[in-house]
Design a protein around this motif. Structure first.
Motif, short mmCIF file in Angstrom:
data_model
loop_
_atom_site.label_atom_id
_atom_site.label_comp_id
_atom_site.label_asym_id
_atom_site.label_seq_id
_atom_site.Cartn_x
_atom_site.Cartn_y
_atom_site.Cartn_z
N GLU A 172 1.07 -1.12 0.07
CA GLU A 172 0.02 -0.08 -0.07
C GLU A 172 0.80 1.28 0.10
O GLU A 172 0.44 2.21 -0.71
CB GLU A 172 -0.94 -0.01 1.25
N ARG A 173 2.01 1.25 0.86
CA ARG A 173 2.94 2.27 0.53
C ARG A 173 4.36 1.68 0.50
O ARG A 173 4.58 0.57 0.90
CB ARG A 173 3.01 2.90 2.25
N ILE A 174 5.16 2.23 -0.33
CA ILE A 174 6.34 1.79 -1.02
C ILE A 174 7.33 3.09 -1.01
O ILE A 174 6.97 4.13 -1.55
CB ILE A 174 6.37 0.92 -2.16
N LEU A 175 8.50 2.92 -0.35
CA LEU A 175 9.61 3.60 -0.68
C LEU A 175 10.41 3.22 -1.70
O LEU A 175 11.20 1.92 -1.59
CB LEU A 175 10.28 3.94 0.78
N VAL A 176 10.77 3.97 -2.87
CA VAL A 176 11.81 3.65 -3.89
C VAL A 176 12.94 4.43 -3.68
O VAL A 176 12.93 5.78 -3.86
CB VAL A 176 11.06 3.64 -5.30
N GLY A 194 -1.72 2.46 -7.71
CA GLY A 194 -2.36 3.02 -6.59
C GLY A 194 -1.59 2.70 -5.13
O GLY A 194 -2.21 3.10 -4.29
N SER A 195 -0.33 2.51 -5.23
CA SER A 195 0.39 2.42 -3.85
C SER A 195 0.91 3.93 -3.61
O SER A 195 1.01 4.81 -4.77
CB SER A 195 1.72 1.67 -4.04
N LYS A 196 0.94 4.25 -2.58
CA LYS A 196 1.30 5.54 -2.02
C LYS A 196 2.91 5.50 -2.16
O LYS A 196 3.50 4.71 -1.44
CB LYS A 196 0.73 5.86 -0.68
#
Length: 461
Positions: A172-176, A194-196
């Motif tokens: 749902e939430r990802i840091l790239v 749709g991921s934050k």
């Protein structure tokens, strides 16, 4: 007494470059064996270009659904199913892998599903079985793999670009973390699905080496699609219940469900046995080669990402083909690495060939830069705010087009066609006398007439 060999060519690595080299060499009558320890197809087919592009397509449907309303379509709220995409994507990858294997067999190549290491200039050992194979020529085509640098506390909590394809559920939430092709493309995919999404890069802009104006425009577009943080680093990662807390430079923190680190790739040379034959790596960890792909050992060649020349699948394929024609076909030729068209499958997409504006300014006495920035026709009804940017860079003395940069829908398709003209040495006059296809985005490239004059450092312009 002449030395006998088990095969004429032993290829280590079953990616795009190795497979092409093996097939072409076999077509020239060579006895060829290829060893691949994982899956035939390499990074591009199995864990890179192909599955990633399928995910890019999936993400772009979100924009299409939204834009459709401006054209009179009334749709129920669409719902994305990660598992369905993963199943379909993985099935396509398996299908392509099967094709690669069958094509090798049909060409007469012996495929061995084992890891291979080099023991001497003509001997390869298969690690699993211990079998030793004597080859007249050895080709190294092992590619590259993601790096996890710099090492930080909690780095094991992150995944790399290979790990993306193993995710069973969508975060749902990802840091790239990263600012190159891979980070930019995957950040765009996750945001679209749709991921934050937070894209974090230590540098001042995305896509180092690309035209600064194009890179800045992509940063602006991404800033509207996701949380973009430039000039920032990750200090540590730690578990926070079922989530991951990332502590960032400056003391800020971010809680996410997944972290993707995409900060570069390194040639797969560990344990390959290069030291046994006296091959010394360059500063980037790549195998140095001559223009014909020969290493310092006359019987050993290398192609593709492992050489550090240009980490692009079509380049590896061309290098493999050139190697096979040269060594086994009696038709010597070398790949010209000076002009390579490429695309970044971000959203908006980027297509490039030739010099960026800064490099061109340093290479030529004077250049002219032709630019266009506009909303695409589709946006007039959809209401989407993103713009198309096009730049044509011309050496003034010869009128030759030395760089073309496009950001916008189908930029990759546009630059493929433009790449033919630029590779042939087309001039701006050639572009000008080409009749436009109207209405298209690409027509702008042949209707630009007024240059933005750029002077070279000495002031001549």
């Amino acid at each position: 007494m002449s030395e006998t060999f088990d095969v004429d060519l032993f290829v280590i690595g079953g990616g795009s470059g190795g497979v092409r080299a093996a097939r072409i060499a076999a077509s020239h009558g060579a006895r060829v064996m290829l060893a691949e320890e994982y899956r035939v197809g390499g990074t591009c087919v199995i864990r890179g270009c192909v599955p990633k592009k399928l995910m890019v397509y999936a993400g772009r449907f979100a924009d299409e659904f939204e834009d459709a309303a401006g054209f009179g379509w009334r749709l129920e709220r669409p719902r994305f199913d990660w598992a369905a995409l993963k199943t379909a994507r993985d099935a396509e990858v398996a299908r392509l892998e099967g094709i690669y294997g069958r094509n090798l067999g049909a060409a007469g190549v012996t495929l061995v599903a084992e890891r291979a290491v080099i023991e001497d200039p003509h001997t390869v050992r298969l690690v699993g079985s211990g079998t030793r194979v004597r080859a007249r020529v050895i080709l190294i085509a092992v590619g590259a793999s993601p790096v996890r640098e710099p090492l930080i506390p909690g780095a094991e909590l992150a995944i790399d670009s290979n790990g993306v394809f193993e995710l069973e559920t969508q975060p749902e939430r990802i840091l790239v973390v990263g600012g190159g092709y891979i980070a930019v493309e995957f950040a765009g995919v996750f945001a679209a699905l749709g991921s934050k999404t937070t894209l974090l890069h230590r540098g001042p802009s995305l896509l180092r080496g690309f035209d600064p104006e194009i890179a800045a425009a992509l940063g602006e577009a991404y800033g509207q699609r996701m949380d973009l943080r430039l000039g920032c680093t990750v200090e540590r990662l730690e578990r926070d219940g079922g989530a991951i807390r990332a502590t960032l430079s400056g003391g800020a923190s971010l809680t996410v469900d997944g972290v993707l680190v995409a900060t570069g790739r390194r040639p797969n040379v560990a344990g390959l046995g290069l030291e046994a034959v006296g091959i010394t790596l360059d500063a980037s960890g790549a195998i140095p080669v001559e223009p014909d792909s020969r290493t310092c050992v006359p019987s050993i060649y290398a192609v593709g990402d492992v050489t550090g020349r240009a980490a692009l699948t079509p380049v590896a394929i061309r290098e493999g083909h050139a190697f096979a024609d040269t060594v086994f076909g009696g038709k010597p030729w070398c790949v010209d690495h000076r002009l390579i068209a490429t695309a970044v499958f971000s959203t908006p997409e980027i297509g490039v060939i030739g010099h960026n504006e800064d490099v061109a300014r340093g290479c030529y006495d004077a250049i002219d830069v032709y630019k266009a920035s506009f909303r695409p026709m589709k946006a007039t009804l959809s209401g989407r705010d993103e713009r198309v940017i096009m730049k044509v860079i011309v050496e003034r003395a010869s009128d030759r087009v030395v760089g073309v940069h496009v950001m916008g829908p189908d930029a990759g398709e546009i630059i493929q066609a433009v790449g033919i003209a630029v590779t042939m040495g087309a001039t701006k006059a050639d572009f000008d006398r080409t009749i436009a296809v109207h209405p298209t985005l690409g027509e702008e490239l042949v209707t630009l007439r007024t240059p933005f004059v750029v002077k070279h450092p000495a002031g001549v312009g």
